[in-house]
Design a protein around this motif. Structure first.
Motif, mmCIF file in Angstrom:
data_model
loop_
_atom_site.group_PDB
_atom_site.id
_atom_site.type_symbol
_atom_site.label_atom_id
_atom_site.label_comp_id
_atom_site.label_asym_id
_atom_site.label_seq_id
_atom_site.Cartn_x
_atom_site.Cartn_y
_atom_site.Cartn_z
ATOM 1 N N ASN A 92 0.818 -1.270 -0.123
ATOM 2 C CA ASN A 92 -0.040 0.040 -0.043
ATOM 3 C C ASN A 92 0.843 1.373 -0.025
ATOM 4 O OD1 ASN A 92 0.821 -0.195 2.589
ATOM 5 N ND2 ASN A 92 -0.805 0.270 3.507
ATOM 6 N N ILE A 93 0.255 2.365 -0.401
ATOM 7 C CA ILE A 93 0.965 3.555 -0.382
ATOM 8 C C ILE A 93 -0.047 4.584 0.430
ATOM 9 C CG2 ILE A 93 1.949 3.531 -2.465
ATOM 10 C CD1 ILE A 93 -0.370 5.077 -3.737
ATOM 11 N N GLU A 94 0.373 5.590 1.148
ATOM 12 C CA GLU A 94 -0.164 6.376 2.116
ATOM 13 C C GLU A 94 -0.526 7.691 1.451
ATOM 14 O OE1 GLU A 94 1.895 6.166 5.666
ATOM 15 O OE2 GLU A 94 1.664 3.877 5.909
ATOM 16 N N LYS A 95 -0.066 8.305 0.521
ATOM 17 C CA LYS A 95 -0.250 9.492 -0.344
ATOM 18 C C LYS A 95 -0.130 9.483 -1.488
ATOM 19 C CE LYS A 95 2.218 13.987 0.344
ATOM 20 N NZ LYS A 95 1.370 14.733 -0.135
ATOM 21 N N ILE A 96 -1.165 10.380 -2.249
ATOM 22 C CA ILE A 96 -1.264 10.827 -3.565
ATOM 23 C C ILE A 96 0.085 11.466 -3.879
ATOM 24 C CG2 ILE A 96 -2.300 11.661 -5.586
ATOM 25 C CD1 ILE A 96 -4.873 10.922 -4.201
ATOM 26 N N ASP A 97 1.068 10.939 -4.535
ATOM 27 C CA ASP A 97 2.322 11.403 -4.832
ATOM 28 C C ASP A 97 2.984 10.985 -5.925
ATOM 29 O OD1 ASP A 97 4.526 13.277 -4.646
ATOM 30 O OD2 ASP A 97 5.764 12.043 -3.282
ATOM 31 N N PRO A 98 3.115 11.691 -7.087
ATOM 32 C CA PRO A 98 2.542 13.076 -7.247
ATOM 33 C C PRO A 98 1.311 13.146 -7.715
ATOM 34 C CG PRO A 98 3.833 12.336 -9.469
ATOM 35 C CD PRO A 98 3.689 11.125 -8.268
ATOM 36 N N SER A 99 0.737 14.305 -7.444
ATOM 37 C CA SER A 99 -0.947 14.432 -7.887
ATOM 38 C C SER A 99 -0.839 15.342 -9.253
ATOM 39 C CB SER A 99 -1.536 15.362 -6.698
ATOM 40 O OG SER A 99 -0.735 16.511 -6.534
ATOM 41 N N VAL A 159 -7.874 7.643 2.207
ATOM 42 C CA VAL A 159 -6.635 7.714 2.918
ATOM 43 C C VAL A 159 -5.881 8.933 2.489
ATOM 44 C CG1 VAL A 159 -4.286 6.403 2.861
ATOM 45 C CG2 VAL A 159 -6.361 5.168 2.622
ATOM 46 N N ASP A 160 -6.142 9.515 1.290
ATOM 47 C CA ASP A 160 -5.772 10.818 0.902
ATOM 48 C C ASP A 160 -6.562 11.204 -0.248
ATOM 49 O OD1 ASP A 160 -3.944 12.964 0.931
ATOM 50 O OD2 ASP A 160 -2.689 12.179 -0.391
ATOM 51 N N PHE A 161 -6.441 12.730 -0.212
ATOM 52 C CA PHE A 161 -7.456 13.189 -1.551
ATOM 53 C C PHE A 161 -6.429 14.244 -1.948
ATOM 54 C CE2 PHE A 161 -10.573 16.487 -2.883
ATOM 55 C CZ PHE A 161 -11.084 15.722 -4.058
ATOM 56 N N SER A 162 -6.785 14.547 -3.293
ATOM 57 C CA SER A 162 -6.096 15.690 -4.062
ATOM 58 C C SER A 162 -6.976 16.310 -4.979
ATOM 59 C CB SER A 162 -4.786 15.134 -4.835
ATOM 60 O OG SER A 162 -4.312 16.369 -5.595
ATOM 61 N N PRO A 163 -7.284 17.448 -4.505
ATOM 62 C CA PRO A 163 -8.571 18.271 -5.611
ATOM 63 C C PRO A 163 -7.836 18.550 -6.702
ATOM 64 C CG PRO A 163 -7.838 19.610 -3.765
ATOM 65 C CD PRO A 163 -7.124 18.390 -3.377
ATOM 66 N N ASN A 164 -8.738 18.688 -7.755
ATOM 67 C CA ASN A 164 -8.332 18.877 -9.317
ATOM 68 C C ASN A 164 -7.283 20.332 -9.196
ATOM 69 O OD1 ASN A 164 -10.036 21.091 -9.314
ATOM 70 N ND2 ASN A 164 -11.594 20.088 -10.416
#
Length: 128
Positions: free
Chosen positions: A25-32, A62-67
């Motif tokens: 698993n990963i814990e962050k949206i990187d890169p968004s 777990v993580d969210f990145s807005p547009n």
């Protein structure tokens, strides 16, 4: 993104584009990616007769990145995304994952690496 809309009918719902085991698993949206709402969620998978399906009844975000956040999208043409049947190529986290899984064989990855090299805004950590 109008260039995508010329070839694809954009989805009106959330679509998974990568599934990872619990130990991977990963814990962050990187890169968004700018221009896309992206969510990293934890769900359970069900199996029935060898077919997997997502059970979102106990989904955890777990993580969210807005547009409006992230890096300018990778330089993939809609024709290329159509050829690979992969709308995820418009998002950096998908491209990064593909590059990390690359074993340097086959004819697809050189095309993906070339598109990354031609991109306007290559995020740190994307190795091609």
């Amino acid at each position: 993104m109008p260039n995508i809309e010329r070839i694809f009918t954009p989805p009106t719902e959330w679509l998974p584009d990568a599934v990872r085991c619990q130990n991977c698993n990963i814990e962050k949206i990187d890169p968004s990616t700018e221009g896309f709402d992206e969510a990293l969620v934890m769900v359970h998978l069900n199996e029935s007769n060898g077919i997997l399906s997502i059970d979102a009844s106990s989904m955890t975000v777990v993580d969210f990145s807005p547009n409006g956040d992230g890096h300018y999208p990778p330089m993939f043409s809609p024709v290329l995304m159509s050829r690979f049947c992969d709308l995820g190529l418009a998002r950096w986290i998908r491209v990064k994952h593909l590059l990390e899984m690359d074993n340097w064989s086959g004819d697809v990855m050189p095309i993906i690496r070339k598109a990354v090299r031609q991109s306007r805004d290559i995020p740190p950590g994307v190795e091609y």
